[in-house]
Scaffold this active site. Structure first.
Site, PDB file in Angstrom:
ATOM      1  N   ASP A  15       0.663  -1.169  -0.104  1.00  0.00           N
ATOM      2  CA  ASP A  15      -0.138  -0.282  -0.050  1.00  0.00           C
ATOM      3  C   ASP A  15       0.553   1.006   0.404  1.00  0.00           C
ATOM      4  OD1 ASP A  15      -2.539   1.499   0.643  1.00  0.00           O
ATOM      5  OD2 ASP A  15      -1.439   2.243   2.336  1.00  0.00           O
ATOM      6  N   ASP A  17       0.332   4.665   0.589  1.00  0.00           N
ATOM      7  CA  ASP A  17       0.163   6.074   1.960  1.00  0.00           C
ATOM      8  C   ASP A  17      -0.380   5.466   3.222  1.00  0.00           C
ATOM      9  OD1 ASP A  17      -0.286   8.105  -0.103  1.00  0.00           O
ATOM     10  OD2 ASP A  17      -2.527   7.418  -0.434  1.00  0.00           O
TER      11      ASP A  17
END
Length: 178
Positions: A15, A17
């Protein structure tokens, strides 16, 4: 899916952020990109070991009109400048209500990344900071590892099969998996 041998791991997807970089909601400004502690070392280690790396990121700010695809591309370029090149990027520009097949926790981006890398999802792992990341991995047939942050909900931690304190520990769990 359980792995029979650690050598089966061919890609680690992340991922963006809150996992690779400090989460700045709907960030369209490359100057605000700040790597998470240890991210560069972890990525360099994976690359040196011949393991592909990729980014899987929901970017609903595009659908909401808060950022543009160009903003996201500029931020992603800054991420690569700071953390090195990734073998694959998958971005979902949709809002939750769009019902797309790519937005995490749906498996679409994980499956697309694996297809582009020429591997099966069982040869990949996805490391993220919320339950949707782990859910997307598992829905695709990959291994999910949760690295909680202050925004991670307690039920997401409780529901994750693999939980690590940081990125290095998360990769360590993958390398130690049966």
């Amino acid at each position: 899916m359980e792995r029979s041998e650690t050598s089966d791991l061919r890609a680690v997807l992340f991922d963006r952020d809150g996992t690779l970089v400090v989460d700045v909601p709907y960030n369209g400004d490359p100057d605000l990109v700040q790597p998470m502690p240890g991210a560069k070392d972890v990525l360099d280690g994976l690359r040196a070991a011949g393991i592909a790396t990729g980014v899987i990121s929901n970017q609903s700010g595009i659908a909401r009109g808060l950022i543009t695809p160009g903003d996201v591309a500029s931020v992603n370029a800054k991420v690569e400048e700071l953390l090195g090149p990734f073998d694959v990027w998958e971005i979902c520009p949709h809002a939750e209500q769009d019902g797309c097949a790519c937005r995490k926790p749906a498996p679409g981006m994980v499956l697309n990344a694996c297809r582009k890398l020429g591997i099966s999802a069982s040869q990949a792992a996805l490391i993220g900071d919320i339950g949707a990341d782990v859910g997307a991995a598992e829905a695709a047939g990959a291994v999910g590892v949760l690295v909680p942050t202050p925004v991670t909900r307690a039920e997401e931690v409780a529901g994750a099969r693999l939980v690590a304190a940081d990125l290095a520990s998360a990769v360590g769990l993958l390398q130690a998996a049966p």
